[in-house]
Write a protein that holds these residues in place. Structure first.
Motif, short mmCIF file in Angstrom:
data_model
loop_
_atom_site.label_atom_id
_atom_site.label_comp_id
_atom_site.label_asym_id
_atom_site.label_seq_id
_atom_site.Cartn_x
_atom_site.Cartn_y
_atom_site.Cartn_z
N LEU A 76 45.01 44.25 40.51
CA LEU A 76 43.85 44.65 41.40
C LEU A 76 44.71 45.80 42.46
O LEU A 76 45.58 45.71 43.11
CB LEU A 76 43.40 43.59 42.49
N GLU A 119 37.72 48.32 36.12
CA GLU A 119 36.51 48.11 36.84
C GLU A 119 36.68 48.69 38.28
O GLU A 119 37.63 48.10 39.01
CB GLU A 119 36.29 46.58 36.83
N VAL A 125 35.57 46.76 43.35
CA VAL A 125 35.58 45.16 43.07
C VAL A 125 35.83 44.52 44.56
O VAL A 125 35.95 43.46 44.57
CB VAL A 125 36.66 44.94 42.09
N ASN A 126 36.25 45.47 45.40
CA ASN A 126 36.38 45.12 46.87
C ASN A 126 35.70 45.87 47.91
O ASN A 126 35.67 46.93 47.98
CB ASN A 126 38.01 45.32 47.15
N CYS A 159 39.82 49.36 42.37
CA CYS A 159 39.99 49.20 41.02
C CYS A 159 40.57 47.76 40.31
O CYS A 159 41.77 47.80 40.63
CB CYS A 159 40.52 50.47 40.27
N LEU A 160 39.87 47.02 39.45
CA LEU A 160 40.80 45.89 38.80
C LEU A 160 40.93 46.43 37.38
O LEU A 160 40.29 46.84 36.59
CB LEU A 160 39.81 44.98 38.61
#
Length: 239
Positions: free
Chosen positions: A38, A17, A20-21, A28-29
């Motif tokens: 993370l 994913e 995400v930050n 990327c998670l």
């Protein structure tokens, strides 16, 4: 039969994913089954002192496990006042893996710091970290290109990592914790998208394993990394 019920050559469910930050230039998670890492990438317009005026950029990494990423709470390494040998070894591995596919001279005097924080651990945290870190790195470099600081993304290939091991005498791919803790042998493979070998870490837990068994593990890893590279490309919107 594997405890997970997976086929011998099957990865855990993997998701990568992105974004995400909201602060990091790339993030990327990475989820490999119940393992979650993370990965964030930070761009800096400076390099370590020993690289100053060399015309080369640098990529480095830090790795850590959150206190409740495992079944019992682990004290933060900052509270203990030092990093464990395992932490230092893994973060150096992540940095080496990313630098292996980077055109460092093309990055000039730019440094990218990768932070890999394990949110939840169920085996394979270093392989998930490398796979997710590549995505975060690529996103950060894309952003630098968009800002006009570089002409093109200075990456020569993709890189991803996966484990393979011998469980009850049979070679299996992408070990979770239950499998890893009972494996007769296990290995971590860091491979490029074109099939190049960056690093192999292999250990026999009981008796030595044979060359044929090692080649069987390598074949599984090549299949697994091929799938991970495809997931990276989809996460990055390259396919």
């Amino acid at each position: 039969m594997r405890p997970s019920g997976r086929a011998a050559d099957a990865l855990r469910p993997v998701t990568l994913e992105t974004d995400v930050n909201k602060y990091a230039e790339g993030s990327c998670l990475a989820r490999f089954g119940d393992t979650e890492v993370l990965c964030t990438a930070t761009v800096e317009q400076s390099v370590p002192s020993w690289l100053r005026d060399s015309g080369r950029g640098w990529i480095t990494a830090e790795y850590g496990m959150l206190p409740r990423s495992t079944g019992t709470r682990t004290a933060r390494e900052a509270a203990r006042g030092r990093q464990s040998g395992r932490t230092q070894e893994i973060q150096r591995l992540i940095g080496r893996s990313l630098r292996a596919v980077a055109d460092l001279p093309a990055m000039a005097d730019m440094q990218i710091r990768i932070d890999c924080d394990v949110i939840q651990a169920d085996g394979g945290t270093r392989t998930a970290a490398i796979t997710g870190a590549y995505v975060a790195l690529h996103l950060a470099l894309q952003r630098v290109v968009t800002l006009g600081l570089l002409g093109a993304v200075p990456l020569t290939d993709q890189v991803a990592a996966v484990s393979a091991g011998l469980y009850r005498g049979a070679p299996i791919l992408d070990l979770d914790y239950d499998e890893d803790s009972a494996a007769e042998a296990d290995a971590n493979f860091v491979l490029t998208g074109r099939g190049g070998v960056v690093e192999v870490q292999g250990t026999a837990e009981e008796k030595p394993f044979s060359r044929d068994q090692f080649l069987a593990l390598l074949a599984l890893a090549e299949k697994g990394v091929g799938e991970l590279v495809g997931l990276q490309r989809r996460a990055l919107g390259l396919d």
